[in-house]
Design a protein around this motif. Structure first.
Motif, mmCIF file in Angstrom:
data_model
loop_
_atom_site.group_PDB
_atom_site.id
_atom_site.type_symbol
_atom_site.label_atom_id
_atom_site.label_comp_id
_atom_site.label_asym_id
_atom_site.label_seq_id
_atom_site.Cartn_x
_atom_site.Cartn_y
_atom_site.Cartn_z
ATOM 1 N N LYS A 88 -15.024 39.484 41.062
ATOM 2 C CA LYS A 88 -14.173 40.015 39.985
ATOM 3 C C LYS A 88 -12.841 39.272 39.905
ATOM 4 O O LYS A 88 -11.758 39.871 39.974
ATOM 5 C CB LYS A 88 -13.955 41.514 40.167
ATOM 6 C CG LYS A 88 -15.212 42.343 39.905
ATOM 7 C CD LYS A 88 -14.882 43.808 39.982
ATOM 8 C CE LYS A 88 -15.464 44.574 38.839
ATOM 9 N NZ LYS A 88 -15.130 45.963 38.816
ATOM 10 N N THR A 89 -12.954 37.940 39.775
ATOM 11 C CA THR A 89 -11.756 37.118 39.575
ATOM 12 C C THR A 89 -12.023 36.098 38.466
ATOM 13 O O THR A 89 -13.185 35.779 38.169
ATOM 14 C CB THR A 89 -11.352 36.342 40.849
ATOM 15 O OG1 THR A 89 -12.429 35.475 41.220
ATOM 16 C CG2 THR A 89 -10.982 37.264 42.010
ATOM 17 N N VAL A 90 -10.931 35.589 37.912
ATOM 18 C CA VAL A 90 -11.014 34.505 36.921
ATOM 19 C C VAL A 90 -10.095 33.383 37.395
ATOM 20 O O VAL A 90 -8.937 33.641 37.765
ATOM 21 C CB VAL A 90 -10.575 35.016 35.522
ATOM 22 C CG1 VAL A 90 -10.509 33.868 34.530
ATOM 23 C CG2 VAL A 90 -11.512 36.103 35.016
ATOM 24 N N ALA A 91 -10.598 32.155 37.406
ATOM 25 C CA ALA A 91 -9.759 30.994 37.744
ATOM 26 C C ALA A 91 -9.025 30.576 36.472
ATOM 27 O O ALA A 91 -9.647 30.344 35.438
ATOM 28 C CB ALA A 91 -10.626 29.864 38.269
ATOM 29 N N VAL A 92 -7.697 30.497 36.591
ATOM 30 C CA VAL A 92 -6.863 30.205 35.415
ATOM 31 C C VAL A 92 -5.996 28.989 35.719
ATOM 32 O O VAL A 92 -5.399 28.904 36.795
ATOM 33 C CB VAL A 92 -5.950 31.414 35.092
ATOM 34 C CG1 VAL A 92 -5.083 31.137 33.873
ATOM 35 C CG2 VAL A 92 -6.779 32.668 34.872
ATOM 36 N N VAL A 93 -5.927 28.064 34.768
ATOM 37 C CA VAL A 93 -5.090 26.875 34.971
ATOM 38 C C VAL A 93 -3.974 26.869 33.922
ATOM 39 O O VAL A 93 -4.200 27.225 32.760
ATOM 40 C CB VAL A 93 -5.959 25.589 34.942
ATOM 41 C CG1 VAL A 93 -6.530 25.326 33.579
ATOM 42 C CG2 VAL A 93 -5.214 24.394 35.445
ATOM 43 N N ASP A 94 -2.743 26.505 34.367
ATOM 44 C CA ASP A 94 -1.642 26.470 33.391
ATOM 45 C C ASP A 94 -1.508 25.054 32.824
ATOM 46 O O ASP A 94 -2.255 24.145 33.194
ATOM 47 C CB ASP A 94 -0.340 27.007 34.006
ATOM 48 C CG ASP A 94 0.231 26.086 35.077
ATOM 49 O OD1 ASP A 94 -0.185 24.911 35.155
ATOM 50 O OD2 ASP A 94 1.091 26.553 35.854
ATOM 51 N N GLU A 95 -0.523 24.866 31.935
ATOM 52 C CA GLU A 95 -0.459 23.576 31.234
ATOM 53 C C GLU A 95 -0.076 22.422 32.158
ATOM 54 O O GLU A 95 -0.275 21.260 31.818
ATOM 55 C CB GLU A 95 0.479 23.648 30.024
ATOM 56 C CG GLU A 95 1.871 24.103 30.325
ATOM 57 C CD GLU A 95 2.717 24.190 29.056
ATOM 58 O OE1 GLU A 95 2.451 23.465 28.091
ATOM 59 O OE2 GLU A 95 3.673 24.979 29.056
ATOM 60 N N ASP A 96 0.485 22.728 33.346
ATOM 61 C CA ASP A 96 0.793 21.663 34.309
ATOM 62 C C ASP A 96 -0.366 21.414 35.277
ATOM 63 O O ASP A 96 -0.212 20.683 36.261
ATOM 64 C CB ASP A 96 2.055 22.031 35.107
ATOM 65 C CG ASP A 96 3.257 22.162 34.183
ATOM 66 O OD1 ASP A 96 3.346 21.340 33.249
ATOM 67 O OD2 ASP A 96 4.062 23.090 34.376
ATOM 68 N N GLY A 97 -1.474 22.078 35.031
ATOM 69 C CA GLY A 97 -2.664 21.844 35.868
ATOM 70 C C GLY A 97 -2.714 22.706 37.118
ATOM 71 O O GLY A 97 -3.607 22.543 37.954
ATOM 72 N N ARG A 98 -1.723 23.615 37.271
ATOM 73 C CA ARG A 98 -1.745 24.495 38.452
ATOM 74 C C ARG A 98 -2.781 25.587 38.247
ATOM 75 O O ARG A 98 -2.818 26.222 37.185
ATOM 76 C CB ARG A 98 -0.370 25.123 38.677
ATOM 77 C CG ARG A 98 0.643 24.173 39.269
ATOM 78 C CD ARG A 98 1.917 24.921 39.561
ATOM 79 N NE ARG A 98 2.485 25.468 38.330
ATOM 80 C CZ ARG A 98 3.573 24.996 37.716
ATOM 81 N NH1 ARG A 98 4.243 24.001 38.249
ATOM 82 N NH2 ARG A 98 4.015 25.546 36.603
#
Ligand SMILES: Cc1cc2nc3c(=O)[nH]c(=O)nc-3n(C[C@H](O)[C@H](O)[C@H](O)COP(=O)(O)OP(=O)(O)OC[C@H]3O[C@@H](n4cnc5c(N)ncnc54)[C@H](O)[C@@H]3O)c2cc1C
Length: 457
Positions: A88-98
């Motif tokens: 029950k997790t989602v991998a999320v990436v921000d605009e800097d690739g983190r």
């Protein structure tokens, strides 16, 4: 506090978030949005590009601040990359690739759709555009701002293609619309599609139907669009508007079941086959109220309604999506074209015994200035008399959308064509006739089905 995580911040995602907070104000709600434009009305892009809506900021249904004021956490410019339904997790990436993992108790997937890419060579080159996101709109606007009008080709005579043909014409561009099928606006039967094509031609748009565009080649400072039957047109701008496909890759990769065109399979509660995972909007198969099965019918109106159901159930509610009838309407220059329910061929495929009758009526009393012809096609089941669908084309002042909505309401309630005659509809000479166009069309259908019914009118 339980956490509802929503992927996608457009019509379906924001509707889900707002409803979830209404149902349970204690619920923690987070919306992840790939771009920076949560809750913008992409349906309004053609009107902004036409110059009718002056400022793109006005396309926002709500500002980010207004959404956050409802206690919703908005994470803009974050992309969900993977769903782990077991953990029950989602991998999320921000605009800097983190990258980070976000936990959820319940998840709503509202990732929408992306433009279909037809098998045309040369779609990647400068000057070729698609229109789906605010970013697509900005890219097109940038070209329109610097390039003096020369010529544009719109591939696809669906509602987006036609709205853009009008928008570009308003910006001074000579436009050619090319359609693979034999008539324009093929969501309507050909006799009504032909009226729309006639309107386009009357407004200076070149319309080529029955042409399969095959390639787009650079030719000096132009593009050359070539297709079947020797079709060739030069353009500085090519807009490809040949429909959409669901953006359901994230869901599919997580093992969530998909169906028609790869859209996510959902129940009427908008639940996927994974526990605690819901989905809504253009990424899902939609329950069709007449067909009593799921289909793929992506529309903003439907996305709002489905998002609300997914949000309510994500907050432990018990809501059910009542289904779509595919009701839609579009304005093309001085005409409005609308439909709801099934067309003759669709009804036949669904094992009904359809009869379709087209009627031409005045939209209001002719003695009041500005009366126009309305063209109404009613489809009903010959055996049972049940209303199955309606299509209308008329002048933009002719209250086409009101009338199609009467048919949609009748369809929603499983009414017979004959029952339309009993409706208490409004009348005033500048807007209608004592028997409204809806009823005149119903009477024409009844007469065709059983000519002796004329005596009962
Ligand atoms: C030009 C145009 C005109 C239209 N006109 C009409 C109209 O008149 N009437 C009508 O009913 N419909 C119309 N539509 C269709 C309507 O806009 C769509 O049906 C509606 O936007 C669908 O909403 P949605 O929330 O399902 O998906 P979308 O609007 O496609 O939104 C998807 C959201 O998901 C986000 N997203 C996607 N993947 C990820 C990810 N991996 N991580 C994080 N976020 C992600 C996107 O950034 C976006 O916020 C029109 C569409 C266009 C393009």
């Amino acid at each position: 506090m339980p956490h509802l995580l929503i992927i996608g911040g457009s019509d379906a995602g924001i509707s889900a978030a707002l409803r979830a907070r209404q149902v349970n104000p204690a619920l923690e709600v987070t919306v992840i949005v790939a771009d920076g434009y949560a809750n913008y009305s992409i349906c309004g892009l053609p009107f902004w590009l036409a110059g009718e809506t002056a400022d793109w900021r006005d396309l926002a249904h709500r500002s980010a601040g207004e959404i956050e004021d409802q206690g919703i956490r908005l994470l803009l410019k974050r992309t969900a990359q993977a769903i782990d339904p077991t953990g029950k997790t989602v991998a999320v990436v921000d605009e800097d690739g983190r990258s980070r993992r976000m936990a959820y108790d319940k998840l709503v997937i509202a990732t929408g759709a992306v433009p279909a890419r037809p098998p045309i060579k040369g779609l990647e080159q400068p000057g070729v555009f698609f229109l789906r996101t605010m970013g697509d709109g900005f890219a097109l606007q940038e070209l329109l701002a610097v390039q003096s009008p020369t010529s544009a080709v719109v591939v696809g005579a669906g509602y987006i293609g036609l709205e853009m043909a009008e928008a570009l014409t308003r910006r001074g561009w000579p436009v050619t619309v090319v359609e693979y099928l034999p008539s324009a606006l093929t969501t309507l039967d050909a006799p009504l599609g032909d009226l729309v094509a006639e309107e386009l031609r009357g407004q200076g748009v070149t319309v080529a139907t029955g042409v399969a565009v095959q390639r787009i080649d650079p030719q000096g400072s132009h593009l050359l669009v070539s297709g079947s039957g020797g079709f060739r047109a030069q353009a500085n701008l090519v807009l490809v508007a040949t429909g959409v496909r669901p953006e359901a890759r994230l869901a599919a990769a997580a093992g969530i079941e998909t169906g028609k065109w790869g859209a996510i399979r959902v129940s009427q509660a908008m639940e996927t086959n994974m526990s605690d995972v819901y989905a809504a909007g253009d990424c899902v198969e939609t329950y069709h109220r007449l067909l009593e099965r799921h289909d793929y019918l992506p529309l903003g109106s439907t996305a709002h309604r489905q998002g609300r159901i997914a949000g309510e159930n994500g907050a432990d509610g018990q809501a059910l999506f009542s289904g779509t009838l595919g009701t839609q309407v579009v304005q093309v220059f001085d005409l409005v074209a609308a439909r709801t329910g099934l067309r003759d061929a669709e009804a036949r495929q669904a094992n009904f015994d359809p009869l379709t009758v087209q009627t031409e009526v005045w939209d209001h009393k002719v003695y009041y200035p500005g009366a126009h012809r309305l063209y109404v096609r009613v489809t009903g089941d010959r055996r049972t008399g049940r209303l199955l669908g309606a299509q209308i084309v008329g002048h933009r002042t002719a209250e086409v959308s009101k009338r199609v909505d009467v048919f949609a309401t009748a369809l929603f309630n499983h009414m017979n064509v004959e029952a339309l005659n009993d409706l208490d509809l409004s009348y005033t000479p500048p807007l209608s006739t004592p028997w409204d166009a809806v009823q005149v069309a119903a009477q024409a259908w009844m007469e065709k089905r059983a000519p002796d019914c004329r005596n009962r009118l």
